[in-house]
Design an enzyme around this catalytic site. Structure first.
Site: not given
Ligand code: AMP
Length: 173
Positions: A58, A95
């Site tokens: 995205r 996770e």
């Molecule tokens: P993080 O590495 O934990 O910051 O996760 C970010 C990535 O995971 C981004 O590329 C988001 O598109 C996706 N992502 C994580 N959590 C969500 C959520 N609740 N809704 C949509 N996309 C998410």
């Protein structure tokens, strides 16, 4: 514009307990999509930016639109095995298990000023891996920009000292 109300929240997707932020509802609202890119464009115009870097998948949508609007190069950061020339790789924790991202080694040169783009900041693990790539390539991070920040997950702290800018900050995570 109230971007938060335009982004659809889907509870329990892809699994129970996750509040999934569905940005497709913003993409199909042409006025909202345009305004997001215009706000970012005004923010970074005149800042001597050399390139926009976006994360698969995205981050490509928003990053490429911003690069086009600003007349700047777009640099994709991709999932492993997709980029055909020589790459560097960074691993990061999910996770359950780990994941990796890659960038072409010749995508940026030492001293290039970049803006990093993704749709959403959760724990910051994905973007922290991209920051490490930037450090290895010698690029300078002007700012990290997201459409939406899930504030309770404290990704902003994880990315410190790099500055983070998000159009929507939500407590619903
Ligand atoms: P993080 O590495 O934990 O910051 O996760 C970010 C990535 O995971 C981004 O590329 C988001 O598109 C996706 N992502 C994580 N959590 C969500 C959520 N609740 N809704 C949509 N996309 C998410």
């Amino acid at each position: 514009m109230d971007f938060e109300s335009i982004i659809r929240n889907i509870p329990d997707f892809p699994k129970p307990g996750i509040q999934f932020k569905d940005i497709t509802t913003l993409l199909k609202n042409a006025e909202a999509f345009h305004e997001v890119i215009d706000i970012w464009k005004s923010r970074y115009t005149g800042k001597n930016i050399d390139a926009i870097v976006g994360a698969e998948a995205r981050g490509f949508i928003f990053g490429a639109a911003l690069a086009y609007a600003m007349g700047l190069p777009f640099i994709p950061v991709r999932k492993p095995g997709k980029l055909p020339a020589e790459t560097i790789r960074e691993n990061f924790e999910l996770e359950y298990g780990t994941d990796s991202l890659e960038i072409h080694i010749d995508a940026l040169k030492k001293g290039d000023r970049v803006v990093l783009v993704d749709d959403l900041l959760a724990t910051g693990g994905t973007m922290a891996a991209i920051c490490r790539m930037m450090e290895r390539l010698g690029a300078e991070i002007e700012e990290i920009v997201f459409l939406i920040e899930l504030v309770p997950l404290k990704g902003r702290e994880r990315l410190a000292p790099y500055p983070v800018y998000a159009l929507v900050q939500t407590m619903l995570a």
